[in-house]
Scaffold this motif. Sequence first.
Motif: not given
Length: 436
Positions: A13-16, A21-25, A109-119
Motif C-alpha cells: 500500500g505504499f504508492p512508490i 514522480t513527485e520527488l523527481d519534480k 515512542f511509537v509513531f505513525a506515517k501516512d502511506k504516501y509519506s512513507h513511500a
Amino acid sequence: MIRLFDISLQLNGFPIKKAKTELDKIVHFSEEEYVSFLENKKREIVDFHLKNNSFYAVLAGNTTSENWENLPILNKQNLQKPLAERLSNGYSKKNIYLNKTSGSSGTPFVFAKDKYSHALTWASNMMRFGWFSIDFNHSYQARFYGIPMDFIGYQKERFKDFLTHRFRFPVFDLSDEVLEKFLHKFKTKKFDYLNGYTSSIVLFAKFLEQKNIVLNEICPSLKACFVTSEMLFESDKKLLEKQFGIPIISEYGASELDLIAFENPRGEWQVNAETLFVEILDENNHPVPHGTEGKIVITSLFNKANPFIRYEIGDIGILDEKSTPQKPILKKLIGRTNDVAILPSGKKSPGLTFYYVTKSIIEDDGNVKEFIIKQTKLDTFEIDYVAEKELVSEQIEKIKQAIDLYLEPHLNFTFTRKTVLERTNRGKLKQFKSFL
C-alpha cells in the motif's frame, strides 16, 4: 529482472511510483520554484494538523502557520502519549505505517506515517543511494544490523531481507569467531554494498586490519559502504577506507522522519530538503546564522498521520555557510555516539543491542519515559529509568529473558527508577555507557 523492492512496497500500500514522480519534480525545481514549494508545504502541513489533529491543535494554541517562529517546538516527551491520542482524523492502524523509534536517544515512542509519506521516504532513500550506483531492486546488500530474536519476528525480518535483496549479519555478537564467518560470506557472495551501524562495521574493519585483509580484494563486486545510527569519527573513516577499499558514506536519519542528511558524491553532507525542512535554533528557539551551532529542529513536510512540525530531534548541528534553502549542507553533527559492551565470554556487543533488549518493555502506554544503561563491571549493568510506575517483576523477568537471548546468560542487572536522568553537557542522553 523483477523490481521486487518496488513491488513489495506497492503491495503493502505504499504508492512508490507516485512518490518517485513527485520527488523527481521537487529535485528539478529552480531555486525560486523550490522556495515557493517549501513555503506552501510548510503552510499546508501546519494547517492540516491544526484542523485534523486535536493533539497538535491543543499544543499550538492560537498560533497559525502565518507565524512560523511562534509555532511550538515539539519534543520527544510531547510524543510519549498513546498513539490513538495523536493520530490525525481519518487515520487508524489500518491505513498507516507504524513503528517505534530506536530509543538511541533514550526517549522512545511509537509513531505513525501516512502511506504516501512513507513511500516518499523510500523514494528519497533510493535516489540518494542511486548517487553511488546502488539500486535497491538489484544491488545486493550486506546488512550489519540487529534482528528480532523471537521466532516470528526473526522469520519476518529474514523474509523482508530476501524481498529487499539483502543478507543480514546480526551485530549482537561480534567476537572473532563470528567475524571470521562474516569474512567467509564476503568471499562467497557478490555483495554490492555494506549498510549498517557504524560501530559494528568499524569492529569488522579492525578485525580485517589484524588479518591484513582488504575487503574489496576478496569481494571485488563491492561499490560502497553506508554507515548509520552512530557518529563516524575521522580516524574510523580512514580505517574503513583502508580496509574496505571503497567509498565510505555517512547517513544521518531518524526512523520517525526520513534520511536527514546523506553524504553526496562531493563529500558534502547534503540535507534532505525534499521531504523535510531543517532548522538550527538557539536555546531561545531563534534561528542561528549558518556556521553557528544550535539544536536541530525538523519539520516533516508530508506526514499527515502524525505531526512532526518543528520537532526537536535531540542532536546539535551546524549548517554550512554555503547552504541554500534548496541545498542545505550539514557542516557538523555533534552528538550521537555509542559505546560497545564487552561481556564475560569475550563477546562484544554494540550499545545499540540494548535497544532490542529494552524494546521488549517499551509498550505503547508510554510508562517508561527514558532509560540509560551503564556497564560497571564485565558482568554487571545498571539500568536507570524514568517511569510513572515502577517496573513490576514480570516486566523485569521479560527484560532478563531478552538479555539472555540478545547478550548472554548470567549477567547481573539492577533496575533503579529515577525522577531524572543525567545527561551530557549538551543535554543529550547517552543510552549506553561503559565504565570498563
